[in-house]
Design an enzyme around this catalytic site. Sequence first.
Site, PDB file in Angstrom:
ATOM      1  N   SER A  25      -9.577  -0.987   7.328  1.00  0.00           N
ATOM      2  CA  SER A  25      -9.038  -0.775   5.974  1.00  0.00           C
ATOM      3  C   SER A  25      -8.261  -1.942   5.388  1.00  0.00           C
ATOM      4  O   SER A  25      -7.869  -1.893   4.222  1.00  0.00           O
ATOM      5  CB  SER A  25      -8.150   0.472   5.945  1.00  0.00           C
ATOM      6  N   SER A  43      -9.631   1.203   2.973  1.00  0.00           N
ATOM      7  CA  SER A  43      -8.794   2.005   2.097  1.00  0.00           C
ATOM      8  C   SER A  43      -7.703   1.216   1.372  1.00  0.00           C
ATOM      9  O   SER A  43      -7.145   1.709   0.393  1.00  0.00           O
ATOM     10  CB  SER A  43      -8.128   3.132   2.902  1.00  0.00           C
ATOM     11  N   LYS A  48       0.863  -1.182   0.000  1.00  0.00           N
ATOM     12  CA  LYS A  48       0.000   0.000   0.000  1.00  0.00           C
ATOM     13  C   LYS A  48       0.898   1.230   0.000  1.00  0.00           C
ATOM     14  O   LYS A  48       1.909   1.263   0.707  1.00  0.00           O
ATOM     15  CB  LYS A  48      -0.879  -0.058   1.246  1.00  0.00           C
TER      16      LYS A  48
END
Lengths: 94, 500
Positions: free
Chosen positions: B174, B150, B75
């Site tokens: 997330s 996310s 990420k």
Amino acid sequence: MAGELDVGYVAQLARMHLTADETELFQKQLGDVLHYAEKLNEVNVEGVEPAAHGLPIFNVFREDKAKDWFTPAQALSNAPRQANNLFIVTKVVE
Amino acid sequence: MTKRELPALSIVEVQDMLRRREVSPVEVLESLEERINTVDDKIGAYLTRDLTAAVTEAKKTDVALPLGGIPIALKDLINVEGQQCTCGSKILGGYRAPYTANAIEKLRAHGAIPFGRMNMDEFAMGSSTENSSAQLTHNPWDLSRVPGGSSGGSAAAVAADIAFGALGTDTGGSIRQPAALSGVVGFKPSYGRVSRFGLVAFASSLDQIGPLTKTVHDSALLMNAIAGHDSRDSTSLDAPVPDYAKNLGRDLKDIRIRLPKEYMIDGVDSAVKTAVTAAVKQLESLGAEIVEVSLPHTEYAVSVYYILATAEASANLARFDGVRYGHRADNITNLFDHYARTREEGFGAEVKRRIILGTYVLSSGYYDAYYLRAQKVRELIRRDFAHAFEKVDALASPTAPTPAFKLGEKTADPLQMYLADIFTIAANLAGICGISLPCGFADSESGKKLPIGLQLLGKALDEARIFQIAHAYEQSTDWHKARPKTIAEGMKRAGKAGEL
């Protein structure tokens, strides 16, 4: 309480310009969020200690010894403006 | 097996091939790159990747190491020296990390190769990855839907077989929520289990780095690599790290599980209810004892979260001021405008909203009513879990109230978007660990299969037991073997049934 939010004023506190459209939109959207959060007023919190963390976290100490970290070149490698090993910023004092 | 099928394998399967010298680390990377090139224009999971740098690392790796030669996607908010780290934000456009996060140092020490920067909601604020300033990410099961967020790029990549495994972060769900919506395994470690050194902070008392993988076993292997104490994160726990793979395969006798009634409320999709109820029955049939437990403060978790997380974010994001790194507005004449215009231009709408909310709840006159009260209710939520874990080993629930929703469906209504995290948020507030793993499918109106996630929550530092329960469930079902039809194109998991 939710009615007291003044997005324009808070944006100044947060050092962040908003357009007039954003200010109006956030006023409505954050009003909804704060209204939803008013449910917390139902909870009896008398005598409850506030929790800053989910788990017990204690202060952590280490020896006061210098360690290698960034060189000036590394620290400045992402600077928007720099000169003479310094960050160049907008004038702070007149 | 042809080279083209390689990316469909689990980490454990690729490791086997690497150790038998049936394939080299460089070939693994090249076959992955080839598949990314054919698939990712439909998905939009990768922001960038550097094959040359990864190949250089792959040539030096030792396949005998626990993750030797395995590429892991990251990420885009975890610093790796020399790589971009945009956090999905314009304000970090052009930034190159001058140092490397502890979790990545540990991954490398286990032989893994960081490869690829994955799309995400800006500063991890969002539940759909639509708040990325760079691009949309599409759900591999139905390209018109969100992958969750996310960590949506990480989840979608693993689901589409364009990453063997990925790291994400979980502040309010997330990792687990995108894992559920994309049909993969997502693990949130206990707070303090994985060092946050080198992770760009969103809400420091809630953030944790964790893995997204195809299987529970793979998840345990990545946790073996990244967990452990780090003196550079003062909230890092100095506790021994067990081998998370060691309990895999043990039966569930003596395991007690409960589905809390507060997690099967109105508004939970009927297919989700059915799948999760069936999953709990399945756990019971595997030997787990199902007992009653209540978490009475569950309904307050979203409110507490959006006060505390935004408050912490408003302080953490004050560092983005255009002085030392990142975007700086042009033609500025005074200091106030320097900050205010830089932040206006650099941040997207959701980040601005949360900075405003967080600044407000911390401001004079409102601190006690919002922030302090929310911290007290956080304590009550923490106690709910402490009481529950006196009686049970794990709590089972849906990960998300609905399967993946349509792109654009919730962007105009932040409160509805926040409620997508209703079942994941409390675990972050309480600091406990949790996993989401596939437990079924819902049918969309257009006939697409939409994955459903089962969430298992465990007490702090009890990760090994959660892996044990999750693995027993996974191995007794076929859900994790299913592949998204839209992009499967004849690909099969080696020796397995392929798509449902």
